[in-house]
Design an enzyme around this catalytic site. Structure first.
Site, mmCIF file in Angstrom:
data_model
loop_
_atom_site.group_PDB
_atom_site.id
_atom_site.type_symbol
_atom_site.label_atom_id
_atom_site.label_comp_id
_atom_site.label_asym_id
_atom_site.label_seq_id
_atom_site.Cartn_x
_atom_site.Cartn_y
_atom_site.Cartn_z
ATOM 1 N N SER A 1 15.458 -25.141 55.997
ATOM 2 C CA SER A 1 16.692 -25.387 56.620
ATOM 3 C C SER A 1 17.221 -26.770 56.774
ATOM 4 C CB SER A 1 16.704 -24.303 57.650
ATOM 5 O OG SER A 1 17.978 -23.969 58.115
ATOM 6 N N ASP B 1 18.229 -18.951 53.467
ATOM 7 C CA ASP B 1 17.365 -19.723 54.427
ATOM 8 C C ASP B 1 16.194 -19.618 54.256
ATOM 9 O OD1 ASP B 1 16.808 -21.021 56.802
ATOM 10 O OD2 ASP B 1 18.319 -20.544 57.806
#
Length: 277
Positions: free
Chosen positions: A27, A152
């Protein structure tokens, strides 16, 4: 946006000439990692502070247009080009001998995909993967890479901390950067029925979202156990004044200064852990 604080740690590493042979990011950590390996102090700060004021950064308008509340294609891919808002030093990145690993979550299989420098022959190959690992479900559209679709990387088995990837690479001692305070405990997602309905075509995403809190909390406990055993140096914010979507420039700048101050105070301990004291 909490990485506005931890970018202060990346800046300190660059300024102090502290190099690691292997770096991984999930991320926002992937953005911090890429900036760190490029050695660009200015970009490391601007990515999470001033850049949020860019009118193309994202809004409800871009969300309604299907580009995401954070305008990811612009943020990660277009702005890295030489004439754009956040030019990325590709030559410095590729010239850095350190390996770099990024992971993302495959929406169809539910598998964790890990990419390394061999997967980045061009800057866009790198940046689309940084975008993929940073793609928060619901508020950002999934990203296609080499025929697969990803969101993600924090939804993967590591829950946002790439410890198992580091172990697979052969490491037994770790420097770990967290974006939450030491006493933070992740709570279960609210409204599970919404996620199951929203991701009815991709149930692996819903399941990962709804169970991430368990994996993340367990991994944090493991990280602190490694620290107590002398096998990990952990940088955890003393205070985290930001939310994931904070856009206020003064708040972001203040958080970055907090990160810089803490990182500089912790330098002796980091150097000792790395055998550089």
């Amino acid at each position: 946006m909490r990485a506005a604080l931890t970018s202060g740690f990346a800046v300190t590493l660059i300024q102090e000439g502290i190099a690691f042979p292997w770096v991984a990011g999930i991320s926002a950590g992937a953005s911090n990692g890429a900036n760190y390996l490029s050695g660009d102090v200015r970009r490391a700060r601007r990515s999470f502070v001033e850049f949020s004021a860019d009118p193309q950064f994202g809004s409800l308008r871009t969300f309604a247009a299907g580009r995401g509340l954070f305008n990811a294609e612009y943020i990660y891919q277009r702005t890295a080009l030489p004439t754009q808002a956040l030019p990325f030093d590709w030559e410095a990145f590729t010239g850095n001998p350190a390996e770099f690993a990024i992971s993302a979550f495959d929406v169809e299989s539910g598998a964790e995909q890990v990419w390394t420098k061999a997967d980045f022959p061009t800057m866009d190959d790198l940046m689309v993967r940084v975008r993929a690992t940073s793609t928060m479900p619901v508020i950002m559209p999934p990203v296609e890479v080499a025929g697969r679709t990803y969101v993600d990387g924090a939804l993967g088995a590591d829950g946002g901390i790439p410890l198992s990837a580091a172990r697979r690479a052969g490491f037994e001692r770790f420097a770990i950067v967290l974006t939450q305070q030491r006493d933070y405990v992740k709570a279960p997602q609210r409204f599970p029925a919404f996620y199951r309905a929203y991701f009815r075509r991709h149930p692996a995403v819903a399941e990962a979202l709804l169970t991430r809190w368990r994996r993340y909390n367990a991994l944090r406990e493991e990280v602190f156990a490694l620290e107590r055993a002398g096998r990990a140096y952990v940088f955890a914010p003393e205070v985290m004044p930001l939310r994931n979507g904070t856009r206020n420039l003064s708040q972001l700048a203040a958080a970055h200064r907090l990160g810089l101050s803490q990182a500089r105070r912790e330098l002796p301990a980091l150097r000792e852990f790395l055998g550089l004291a």
